[in-house]
Each structure stands twice: as structure tokens, then as C-alpha cells.
Design a protein around this motif. Structure first.
Motif, PDB file in Angstrom:
ATOM      1  N   PHE A 117       0.639  -1.689   0.025  1.00  0.00           N
ATOM      2  CA  PHE A 117       0.294  -0.389  -0.152  1.00  0.00           C
ATOM      3  C   PHE A 117       0.859   1.344  -0.049  1.00  0.00           C
ATOM      4  CE2 PHE A 117      -2.534   3.530   2.124  1.00  0.00           C
ATOM      5  CZ  PHE A 117      -3.630   3.375   1.694  1.00  0.00           C
ATOM      6  N   GLY A 118       1.972   0.995   1.148  1.00  0.00           N
ATOM      7  CA  GLY A 118       3.052   2.145   1.070  1.00  0.00           C
ATOM      8  C   GLY A 118       3.413   1.828  -0.491  1.00  0.00           C
ATOM      9  N   LEU A 119       3.988   0.923  -1.200  1.00  0.00           N
ATOM     10  CA  LEU A 119       4.243   1.510  -2.157  1.00  0.00           C
ATOM     11  C   LEU A 119       3.485   2.436  -3.916  1.00  0.00           C
ATOM     12  CD1 LEU A 119       6.511  -1.373  -3.010  1.00  0.00           C
ATOM     13  CD2 LEU A 119       7.412   0.766  -2.777  1.00  0.00           C
ATOM     14  N   ALA A 120       2.320   1.576  -3.141  1.00  0.00           N
ATOM     15  CA  ALA A 120       1.773   2.180  -4.422  1.00  0.00           C
ATOM     16  C   ALA A 120       1.330   3.769  -3.873  1.00  0.00           C
ATOM     17  CB  ALA A 120      -0.985   1.679  -4.006  1.00  0.00           C
ATOM     18  N   LEU A 121       0.955   3.908  -2.492  1.00  0.00           N
ATOM     19  CA  LEU A 121       0.698   5.565  -2.507  1.00  0.00           C
ATOM     20  C   LEU A 121       2.163   6.242  -3.842  1.00  0.00           C
ATOM     21  CD1 LEU A 121      -0.095   5.995   1.194  1.00  0.00           C
ATOM     22  CD2 LEU A 121      -1.475   6.437  -1.305  1.00  0.00           C
ATOM     23  N   VAL A 122       3.280   6.137  -2.683  1.00  0.00           N
ATOM     24  CA  VAL A 122       5.140   6.574  -3.715  1.00  0.00           C
ATOM     25  C   VAL A 122       4.686   6.264  -5.527  1.00  0.00           C
ATOM     26  CG1 VAL A 122       6.908   6.166  -3.548  1.00  0.00           C
ATOM     27  CG2 VAL A 122       5.933   5.364  -1.869  1.00  0.00           C
ATOM     28  N   VAL A 123       4.123   5.275  -6.311  1.00  0.00           N
ATOM     29  CA  VAL A 123       3.987   5.299  -7.628  1.00  0.00           C
ATOM     30  C   VAL A 123       2.502   5.754  -7.591  1.00  0.00           C
ATOM     31  CG1 VAL A 123       2.705   4.259  -8.783  1.00  0.00           C
ATOM     32  CG2 VAL A 123       4.408   2.480  -8.071  1.00  0.00           C
ATOM     33  N   LEU A 124       1.599   6.594  -7.203  1.00  0.00           N
ATOM     34  CA  LEU A 124       0.360   7.396  -7.667  1.00  0.00           C
ATOM     35  C   LEU A 124       0.984   9.074  -6.854  1.00  0.00           C
ATOM     36  CD1 LEU A 124      -2.365   8.206  -7.525  1.00  0.00           C
ATOM     37  CD2 LEU A 124      -2.868   8.017  -5.475  1.00  0.00           C
ATOM     38  N   ALA A 125       1.866   8.974  -6.179  1.00  0.00           N
ATOM     39  CA  ALA A 125       2.073  10.284  -6.171  1.00  0.00           C
ATOM     40  C   ALA A 125       3.482  11.317  -7.315  1.00  0.00           C
ATOM     41  CB  ALA A 125       3.483  10.740  -4.883  1.00  0.00           C
ATOM     42  N   GLY A 126       4.121   9.651  -7.534  1.00  0.00           N
ATOM     43  CA  GLY A 126       4.188   9.817  -8.250  1.00  0.00           C
ATOM     44  C   GLY A 126       4.387  10.500  -9.712  1.00  0.00           C
ATOM     45  N   SER A 127       3.339   9.607  -9.846  1.00  0.00           N
ATOM     46  CA  SER A 127       2.803   9.410 -11.527  1.00  0.00           C
ATOM     47  C   SER A 127       2.155  11.158 -11.213  1.00  0.00           C
ATOM     48  CB  SER A 127       1.534   8.372 -10.713  1.00  0.00           C
ATOM     49  OG  SER A 127       1.692   7.561 -11.435  1.00  0.00           O
ATOM     50  N   LEU A 128       1.060  11.623 -10.072  1.00  0.00           N
ATOM     51  CA  LEU A 128       0.537  12.531 -11.004  1.00  0.00           C
ATOM     52  C   LEU A 128       2.172  14.177 -10.887  1.00  0.00           C
ATOM     53  CD1 LEU A 128      -1.764  12.798  -7.283  1.00  0.00           C
ATOM     54  CD2 LEU A 128      -2.262  12.383  -9.923  1.00  0.00           C
TER      55      LEU A 128
ATOM     56  N   PHE B  28       1.424   8.993 -18.837  1.00  0.00           N
ATOM     57  CA  PHE B  28       0.812   9.371 -17.076  1.00  0.00           C
ATOM     58  C   PHE B  28      -0.800   9.675 -17.294  1.00  0.00           C
ATOM     59  CE2 PHE B  28       4.732   8.960 -16.594  1.00  0.00           C
ATOM     60  CZ  PHE B  28       5.076   8.027 -15.820  1.00  0.00           C
ATOM     61  N   THR B  29      -2.019   9.026 -18.147  1.00  0.00           N
ATOM     62  CA  THR B  29      -2.785   9.342 -18.350  1.00  0.00           C
ATOM     63  C   THR B  29      -3.712   8.467 -16.799  1.00  0.00           C
ATOM     64  OG1 THR B  29      -3.762   7.488 -19.457  1.00  0.00           O
ATOM     65  CG2 THR B  29      -3.156   9.556 -20.577  1.00  0.00           C
ATOM     66  N   ALA B  30      -5.045   8.883 -16.418  1.00  0.00           N
ATOM     67  CA  ALA B  30      -5.527   7.606 -15.439  1.00  0.00           C
ATOM     68  C   ALA B  30      -5.739   6.611 -15.908  1.00  0.00           C
ATOM     69  CB  ALA B  30      -7.450   8.816 -15.730  1.00  0.00           C
ATOM     70  N   PRO B  31      -6.362   6.319 -16.682  1.00  0.00           N
ATOM     71  CA  PRO B  31      -6.363   4.423 -16.770  1.00  0.00           C
ATOM     72  C   PRO B  31      -4.546   4.536 -15.990  1.00  0.00           C
ATOM     73  CG  PRO B  31      -7.265   5.457 -19.088  1.00  0.00           C
ATOM     74  CD  PRO B  31      -6.837   6.898 -18.048  1.00  0.00           C
ATOM     75  N   HIS B  32      -3.936   4.519 -17.213  1.00  0.00           N
ATOM     76  CA  HIS B  32      -2.131   4.125 -17.401  1.00  0.00           C
ATOM     77  C   HIS B  32      -1.465   4.260 -16.022  1.00  0.00           C
ATOM     78  CE1 HIS B  32      -0.574   4.776 -20.955  1.00  0.00           C
ATOM     79  NE2 HIS B  32      -1.933   3.942 -21.446  1.00  0.00           N
ATOM     80  N   VAL B  33      -1.893   5.547 -15.016  1.00  0.00           N
ATOM     81  CA  VAL B  33      -2.368   5.043 -13.205  1.00  0.00           C
ATOM     82  C   VAL B  33      -2.517   3.997 -12.893  1.00  0.00           C
ATOM     83  CG1 VAL B  33      -2.065   6.467 -11.841  1.00  0.00           C
ATOM     84  CG2 VAL B  33      -1.262   7.617 -14.137  1.00  0.00           C
ATOM     85  N   ILE B  34      -4.342   4.144 -13.228  1.00  0.00           N
ATOM     86  CA  ILE B  34      -4.935   2.885 -12.442  1.00  0.00           C
ATOM     87  C   ILE B  34      -4.466   1.895 -12.945  1.00  0.00           C
ATOM     88  CG2 ILE B  34      -6.637   1.889 -12.610  1.00  0.00           C
ATOM     89  CD1 ILE B  34      -8.208   4.555 -13.316  1.00  0.00           C
ATOM     90  N   GLY B  35      -3.718   1.469 -14.016  1.00  0.00           N
ATOM     91  CA  GLY B  35      -3.011  -0.016 -14.612  1.00  0.00           C
ATOM     92  C   GLY B  35      -1.601  -0.161 -13.279  1.00  0.00           C
ATOM     93  N   LEU B  36      -0.322   1.440 -13.377  1.00  0.00           N
ATOM     94  CA  LEU B  36       0.250   0.636 -12.430  1.00  0.00           C
ATOM     95  C   LEU B  36      -0.043   0.631 -10.657  1.00  0.00           C
ATOM     96  CD1 LEU B  36       2.247   4.145 -13.915  1.00  0.00           C
ATOM     97  CD2 LEU B  36       2.859   1.722 -14.616  1.00  0.00           C
ATOM     98  N   LEU B  37      -1.264   1.343 -10.149  1.00  0.00           N
ATOM     99  CA  LEU B  37      -1.720   1.370  -9.125  1.00  0.00           C
ATOM    100  C   LEU B  37      -1.759  -0.126  -8.477  1.00  0.00           C
ATOM    101  CD1 LEU B  37      -3.273   4.244  -8.275  1.00  0.00           C
ATOM    102  CD2 LEU B  37      -1.054   3.582  -7.358  1.00  0.00           C
TER     103      LEU B  37
END
Length: 403
Positions: A212-223, A232-241
Motif C-alpha cells: 500500500f505504501g509503494l502504491a501511494l509512492v507510485v501515485l504521487a510520482g505519477s501525478l 501518465f493518463t488516468a487509465p495508465h496510472v490505475i494500471g500501475l497501481l
């Protein structure tokens, strides 16, 4: 597991995987039983395997390719060989030949060769090989099939032939008169108590928290990255998460069940990701997410279009004067579109949804591809304010009512 991995180790592990590869069961399957067979073979939660396929499907459809290959090359539980091997004449399979041919043809577009130059094929195959290696290296000894298909062949070798037979008579049969019963326990031997051993107390796994912590890091980095790179569109970010959380669930399963709680994040994210990549959201502002409320009080204040990608749009036109004409559109990708018109206005409205419900000035319907067109002059008949509306939601509810 050794920290040093050689090419021979990888080859031996993959060969052993093929020799003892999962079989597709008849019970517990959702489509062809590929996920259920993998889960049963390695004694992990089938939901985790299905989520992994969904996560890979978000990666340019790689999960579809891997699933088709599993359908073709993993035999059903009561078949001699897989569907593909049966087509090559190596044994019997209950899968119809016509279906096998169709599955083989479906593999061609699933590779993505004609879409992205084969990225799906290369990425999906490499990802699946890595996952197979890790899974089989860690849990390949569990639930091995009683009959093991030989590598690359349809023949099977029974466990009786694989086992080493006892050649020395036991004490109770010194003359060797009953070799068929030599496996029986010695007379008078104390039987081991029947019953499950007490389960050891497990330490609470930290896999879920780390993932979960890594997912938050990925989300912040993607934004942050979205401001510089269009990828880094919404579908791609969701795919990464989904990929990060799915990897956490898989690692937790290999470590003894940690990370199962991540399923409550992975499933809704996967649903949203598939919806956003499968639906046509053209004409909808891609950068607008959330709720939008508007209540214009003059004809000039009415915008040509009100839109949202994910969320809702609520438009209240009851504050408009009783004269003039307005034309506007309301479009929502995933969510609800609600419009309230004055009681006496002359309204011409088109209400549409690809999947959801429509309540359009008394006309109601729900399901797929709902489309209603209504012309209503209100309680006072024709005359006065004229309103022309086009209200649409890709997935969600469309409501047009009088105030």
C-alpha cells in the motif's frame, strides 16, 4: 531459495513446471478454469490469480494473451493432454477441435503485433515467465499431480512407476510370501494419533502495508510526472497501481497469506481501469473529475456544454426567465447527469446512456444502450422559454425532471 540464480536453474524450474503444470478443473472456474487450475496447483487464493490476469490485461492486453495460451496448453482435469497437444495428435482432449482452432487464431491479435508492434507479446511473455519461475520455485512442491505429463509429450508417468518399490521383506513376512502387503505397518506398532497438528501462531504480515505504501509512492510520482509526460493518463496510472497492489498480493500469498486485504482496493481499481480503457469517452473533458453543480439565472449564463469524466454534473435551469431559448449538452463518462428544467418551459431533450438508467421527463428505462427522446411543452402548453438538451452518461444514470 538461493540468492544466486543461474540459467540452468531457470531452465530446470521451467521444465519442472511444464512436467507438473496445472490442470484446469471443472468446478470453481469462471471461464476456462485457467486461474482456478493455477490457484489449486499452488494452493493460493484463486481471487489473487484472477486479479493478476486483470492487472496484466490492463498492460496492453497481456493478460488476455497469457489466458488464451493457458486455455490451449493446460489440459482439463480428466483429459489426457491439452487442447493444443490434441490438435497435434498427442492424445485425447474434450475441447472441440473447432474451438481449439478459434483459440489459436485469437492468439494472433492478442499478441498486439498489429497494434503496438508486438509489445504485448514480448512484455506479456516475459512477465508471465518471471511469475511462473517465482511461483514454481517457491511452491512447486505443493499439490503435485498424481500423474505427471512428460516434458513436451502427451504420455504420462504414474506415481507408482516413479516411486521406489520396497525389496526387503518386513519382519512379519520373513519368507516374502505377501509382497503386495509389505507397505502395511508392523503388527503392534503404535499408530500415530489422528488429528491436525496445532497451527503455529503466525506473525502479522507487513506485506499489505508495504504494498500500500509503494502504491501511494507510485501515485504521487505519477501525478508529478503527468505534468511533463502525456503517458501518465488516468487509465495508465490505475494500471500501475493495480500492478503494484497485485504484486503485493502475489508476494503475500507466497509468504503465507499476507496482503489479502489489498483485494478491496484492487477489484474496484481494476473495474474502473477496464471501464476507462473499454469505453469511448470522446467529447468528455479528460481532466475533470468530481462533482459539478450549476444554476444559471439568465440565458447568457448557460454554457454550451457541462461535462465530467468521473463524477456527476447537476444542472438546475429553474432560475431562468420565462422567455428566450437555450441549447446545451451535459456529458459524463462515469457517473450521473441530472438536469432540472422549469415547470412551464418547452423542452426537447435527448437522454442517452451506454450502461445504466434513464429517467427522461417521465420516460424511464435501464440496461445497455438506453436512448430516449422527449418533447414536452409543460403544464401551460406551447410558448415561453424553449430549452434544447442533450444529456449523456457512458456508465451511470441520466435524470431530466421538472422543478
Amino acid at each position: 531459495m538461493s540468492g544466486n540464480i543461474s540459467a540452468s536453474d531457470v531452465e530446470a524450474t521451467l521444465k519442472d513446471f511444464w512436467a507438473s503444470r496445472p490442470r484446469r478443473p471443472h468446478d470453481g472456474r469462471k471461464i476456462a478454469g485457467v486461474a482456478a487450475g493455477i490457484a489449486r496447483r499452488y494452493q493460493i487464493d484463486p481471487v489473487i490469480v484472477r486479479v493478476a490476469f486483470v492487472a496484466m490485461a490492463l498492460c496492453n492486453g497481456a493478460g488476455v494473451l497469457v489466458y488464451l495460451l493457458g486455455w490451449l496448453w493446460l489440459a482439463q482435469s480428466d483429459d489426457e493432454v491439452s487442447a493444443a497437444e490434441a490438435l497435434l495428435g498427442r492424445g485425447r482432449s474434450s475441447t472441440p477441435t473447432a474451438l481449439t482452432v478459434l483459440l489459436g487464431l485469437a492468439v494472433i491479435p492478442a499478441t498486439g503485433f498489429f497494434v503496438d508492434g508486438g509489445f504485448t507479446m514480448v512484455g506479456g511473455v516475459l512477465l508471465s515467465i518471471g511469475a511462473i519461475y517465482v511461483l514454481h520455485r517457491g511452491r512447486g512442491q505443493l499439490n503435485r499431480p498424481e500423474t505427471t505429463p512428460a516434458f513436451g509429450m502427451g504420455d504420462e508417468v504414474s506415481t507408482e512407476e516413479q516411486a521406489t518399490a520396497r525389496v526387503t521383506p518386513p519382519a512379519w513376512d520373513p519368507l516374502g510370501a505377501a509382497p503386495f502387503a509389505w507397505d502395511l505397518p508392523e503388527p503392534g506398532a503404535t499408530a500415530e494419533p489422528v488429528g491436525a497438528e496445532p497451527r503455529p501462531v503466525r506473525r502479522r504480515s507487513r506485506v499489505g502495508a508495504v504494498a500500500f505504501g509503494l502504491a501511494l509512492v507510485v501515485l504521487a510520482g505519477s501525478l508529478v510526472s503527468a505534468e511533463r509526460w502525456d503517458w501518465f493518463t488516468a487509465p495508465h496510472v490505475i494500471g500501475l497501481l493495480v500492478a503494484v497492489l497485485g504484486a503485493g498480493m502475489l508476494f503475500g500469498a507466497l509468504r503465507g497469506g499476507g496482503g489479502r486485504g489489498l483485494i478491496w482496493l484492487v477489484v474496484p481499481l481494476s473495474f474502473v481501469g477496464v471501464a476507462m480503457t473499454s469505453l469511448d469517452l470522446e467529447g468528455v473533458d479528460s481532466d475533470q473529475v468530481g462533482a459539478s453543480h450549476a444554476k444559471p439565472t439568465s440565458v447568457e449564463q448557460v454554457q454550451d456544454r457541462y461535462s465530467a469524466s468521473i463524477g456527476e454534473v447537476v444542472l438546475d435551469l429553474t432560475g431562468l426567465p420565462n422567455q428566450g431559448k437555450v441549447t446545451t449538452e451535459v456529458e459524463v463518462g462515469l457517473g450521473n447527469a441530472e438536469v432540472t428544467v422549469p415547470a412551464d418551459a418547452d423542452v426537447t431533450v435527448t437522454c442517452r446512456t451506454d450502461l445504466g438508467a434513464v429517467q427522461c421527463l417521465g420516460q424511464e428505462s435501464e440496461g445497455e444502450s438506453r436512448h430516449e427522446e422527449v418533447t414536452d411543452h409543460g403544464a401551460d402548453g406551447p410558448g415561453g422559454l424553449e430549452i434544447v438538451l442533450d444529456v449523456r452518461s457512458e456508465i451511470g444514470q441520466v435524470v431530466v425532471s421538472r422543478g
